[in-house]
Design an enzyme around this catalytic site. Structure first.
Site, PDB file in Angstrom:
ATOM      1  N   CYS A 178       0.823  -1.352   0.017  1.00  0.00           N
ATOM      2  CA  CYS A 178      -0.021  -0.007  -0.091  1.00  0.00           C
ATOM      3  C   CYS A 178       0.760   1.307  -0.184  1.00  0.00           C
ATOM      4  CB  CYS A 178      -0.939   0.008   1.092  1.00  0.00           C
ATOM      5  SG  CYS A 178      -1.901   1.444   1.504  1.00  0.00           S
TER       6      CYS A 178
ATOM      7  N   CYS B 114      -1.567   1.647  -2.825  1.00  0.00           N
ATOM      8  CA  CYS B 114      -2.641   2.618  -2.546  1.00  0.00           C
ATOM      9  C   CYS B 114      -1.956   4.218  -2.727  1.00  0.00           C
ATOM     10  CB  CYS B 114      -3.336   2.645  -1.314  1.00  0.00           C
ATOM     11  SG  CYS B 114      -3.303   0.976  -0.828  1.00  0.00           S
TER      12      CYS B 114
ATOM     13  N   LYS C  53      -0.117   5.336  -5.974  1.00  0.00           N
ATOM     14  CA  LYS C  53      -1.164   5.372  -6.907  1.00  0.00           C
ATOM     15  C   LYS C  53      -2.039   6.541  -6.840  1.00  0.00           C
ATOM     16  CE  LYS C  53      -4.995   4.177  -6.147  1.00  0.00           C
ATOM     17  NZ  LYS C  53      -5.450   2.855  -5.953  1.00  0.00           N
TER      18      LYS C  53
ATOM     19  N   TYR D 114      -9.182  -3.666 -10.481  1.00  0.00           N
ATOM     20  CA  TYR D 114      -8.909  -2.423  -9.899  1.00  0.00           C
ATOM     21  C   TYR D 114      -7.647  -1.867 -10.669  1.00  0.00           C
ATOM     22  CZ  TYR D 114     -11.680  -3.042  -5.469  1.00  0.00           C
ATOM     23  OH  TYR D 114     -12.668  -3.158  -4.666  1.00  0.00           O
TER      24      TYR D 114
ATOM     25  N   GLU E 233      -7.438   1.443 -12.999  1.00  0.00           N
ATOM     26  CA  GLU E 233      -6.963   2.867 -12.421  1.00  0.00           C
ATOM     27  C   GLU E 233      -5.968   3.211 -13.252  1.00  0.00           C
ATOM     28  OE1 GLU E 233      -6.211   1.736  -8.404  1.00  0.00           O
ATOM     29  OE2 GLU E 233      -8.576   2.300  -7.859  1.00  0.00           O
TER      30      GLU E 233
ATOM     31  N   ARG F 186     -15.389  -7.449 -12.840  1.00  0.00           N
ATOM     32  CA  ARG F 186     -16.457  -8.494 -12.468  1.00  0.00           C
ATOM     33  C   ARG F 186     -16.561  -8.344 -10.977  1.00  0.00           C
ATOM     34  NH1 ARG F 186     -14.976 -13.561 -11.074  1.00  0.00           N
ATOM     35  NH2 ARG F 186     -12.938 -13.471 -11.918  1.00  0.00           N
TER      36      ARG F 186
ATOM     37  N   ASP G 185      -3.926  -9.621   2.882  1.00  0.00           N
ATOM     38  CA  ASP G 185      -3.868 -10.277   1.454  1.00  0.00           C
ATOM     39  C   ASP G 185      -3.646 -11.769   1.430  1.00  0.00           C
ATOM     40  OD1 ASP G 185      -4.876  -8.030   0.694  1.00  0.00           O
ATOM     41  OD2 ASP G 185      -3.322  -7.385  -0.734  1.00  0.00           O
TER      42      ASP G 185
ATOM     43  N   HIS H 246     -27.410  21.385  -0.907  1.00  0.00           N
ATOM     44  CA  HIS H 246     -27.483  21.823  -2.335  1.00  0.00           C
ATOM     45  C   HIS H 246     -26.468  22.829  -2.655  1.00  0.00           C
ATOM     46  CE1 HIS H 246     -29.702  22.286  -6.155  1.00  0.00           C
ATOM     47  NE2 HIS H 246     -29.796  23.301  -5.700  1.00  0.00           N
TER      48      HIS H 246
ATOM     49  N   GLU I 145     -26.335  14.824  -2.819  1.00  0.00           N
ATOM     50  CA  GLU I 145     -27.646  15.090  -2.562  1.00  0.00           C
ATOM     51  C   GLU I 145     -28.649  14.145  -3.272  1.00  0.00           C
ATOM     52  OE1 GLU I 145     -29.807  18.880  -3.401  1.00  0.00           O
ATOM     53  OE2 GLU I 145     -28.325  19.410  -4.636  1.00  0.00           O
TER      54      GLU I 145
END
Ligand code: NDP
Length: 452
Positions: free
Chosen positions: A43, A48, A51, A178, A182, A205, A303, A436, A441
């Site tokens: 990571c 992560c 990236k 992913y 990306e 998928r 992992d 808003h 929203e």
């Protein structure tokens, strides 16, 4: 117990391993962590964090287009310098490596650099030194998988992309998960001519069908040459570049080919088989609901267990383990309603069930879907569309799936994930006043189901 060197010996100083080490030490355990590569794991070093820095870099082309095409700004000549981005990223990662080192030191965790092997249920060896320990935690993560095709060694994996000598002019990205999505968007944003190949009929998928098809449309309209039902059969050198022969017999030349074709558990040479730790067919370590393997003193998280392969999940599993082992508080990790984001352009955010999963699980569901052009686009003439989708179990009125493709999807989803985790109903969503004008929203203003 006292005659062993440690209470916990952790193998792998990635997100999960470091968190388990620190939290175990904070609960009074004597802890060591071995790492043979870099502190922080995938990571922090090749995942992560770098990236996301590249994702930021790749947004500026769009932003410059937006500012000059409707918002009144003009900019001079612009250019992008890859070595500047790469080297600044590396400096930041080195800073983070130092922070990890400090975190371990401050928690009184012994950092043992080197490759660890499990010798027996209570012994780990690193670089010729043996350490005895009450418990062993395997947190070695994953490693990129590369298809076994002729010339595969000419392709890159995500591990290589963060230190490329130069930015390619053309790239073929293989895969539809992913990382492929990306990096197709990152490269495209940095000006690379990108072709993405996916072997199946529609990429991502496992994600909601609407999300998959909507993102495919948006990515194509940005100019990525996205091709489905196609794969690379072989690769060879071609001048300074590479030639790929595809499964339909055609050929394609590029400066770089990226295999983003999944990752496998990093278990090679750990000594698992010798000590009798059971692994699944894909090599992942089998664990029970408390992350314990079939060998009672050996545990595994992250992992390498191939449960949900996301950094915050590994961290959560690490905290649960520290509580289980050293706080007299057995905790099994909660893998329900884990939110996730794909940092594509536009990004995807998702939590809960896909429409297909919800149809399978519940008697009746209501689906709310909105596709719109965000306000920012109105002055730029941009035609990017945002998708928002809610899936509601009709009987309980609970929102069981929430999905978005659009700017800031990751940021927006984090808050909504709290609501889903807390069991919010559609009535709760309806009773919430929107902010808003925002895109978010829309999630609290959709009133008419589109299908059930
Ligand atoms: P994924 O498992 O997400 O995707 C792998 C892709 O490669 C799939 O599209 C798969 O196809 C395809 N594939 C597998 N084998 C082959 C082959 N032999 N030839 C062609 N295509 C093949 O893996 P990634 O590498 O993208 O990412 C690994 C993990 O890292 C992810 O599962 C995710 O958990 C994590 N990650 C999370 C990120 C985030 O949170 N934003 C970012 C990056 C990674 P098929 O679908 O047909 O099997």
């Amino acid at each position: 117990m006292a005659d062993r060197d440690f209470d916990l010996f952790v193998i792998g100083a990635g997100s999960g391993g470091v968190r388990a080490s620190r939290f175990s030490a904070n609960r009074g355990a004597r802890v060591a962590v071995a790492e043979d590569l870099y502190l922080g794991g995938t990571c922090v070093n090749v995942g992560c964090v770098p990236k996301k820095l590249f994702v930021y870099a790749s947004h500026f082309k769009d932003e410059m287009h937006e500012m000059t095409s409707g918002y009144g700004w003009s900019v001079g000549e612009t250019s992008f310098d890859w070595p500047t981005l790469r080297d600044n990223k590396t400096k930041e990662i080195e800073r983070l490596n130092g922070i990890y080192e400090g975190l371990l030191r401050d928690a009184d965790v012994k950092h043992v650099p080197g490759r660890a092997t499990i010798v027996d249920a209570h012994t780990v060896e690193v670089e010729g030194t043996r350490y005895t320990t009450e418990n062993i935690l395997v947190a070695t993560g994953g490693w990129p998988s590369v298809p076994e095709i002729p010339g595969a060694e000419l392709a890159k994996t995500s591990n290589d992309l963060f230190s490329l000598e130069s930015l390619p002019k053309t790239a073929i990205i293989v895969g539809g998960g992913y990382i492929a999505v990306e990096f197709a968007c990152i490269f495209d944003g940095l000006g690379v001519d990108v072709t993405q190949l996916y072997r199946g009929p529609l990429f991502l998928r496992g994600f909601d069908e609407d999300v998959r098809s909507h993102l495919a449309e948006q990515i194509r309209s940005r100019g990525v040459d996205l091709r489905f039902d196609l794969n690379v059969a072989s690769i060879e050198k071609q001048g300074d570049g590479i030639r790929a022969t595809l499964t339909d017999g055609s050929t394609m030349d590029a400066d770089l080919i990226l295999f983003a074709t999944g990752r496998h558990p990093n278990v090679a040479d750990l000594g698992l088989e010798e000590v009798g730790v059971e692994t699944a067919k894909d090599g992942s370590i089998r664990v029970d609901e408390f992350s314990r393997t079939n060998v009672p003193s050996i545990w595994a998280i992250g992992d390498v267990t191939n449960r949900i392969n996301l950094t915050p999940v590994a961290i959560h599993e690490g905290v649960c383990l520290a509580d289980t082992l050293f706080a007299d508080n057995p905790r099994s990790p909660d893998h329900e309603n884990v939110p996730a984001a794909v940092f594509s352009q536009p990004p995807v955010g998702t939590v809960g069930l896909t429409e297909a999963q919800a149809r399978e699980k519940y008697e009746g569901i209501d689906v709310y879907r909105s596709i719109f052009r965000a306000l920012k686009q109105t002055l730029t003439g941009g035609d990017e569309k945002t998708l928002m989708k809610l899936i509601v179990d009709r009987e309980s009125d609970r929102v069981v799936g929430l999905h978005m493709v659009g700017p800031d999807a990751g940021e927006i989803l984090q808050g909504f994930a709290v609501a889903i985790k807390a069991g919010a109903t559609k009535a709760d969503f309806d009773a919430t006043i929107g902010i808003h004008p925002t895109s978010a929203e829309e999630f609290v203003t959709m009133r008419t189901p589109v299908g059930g």
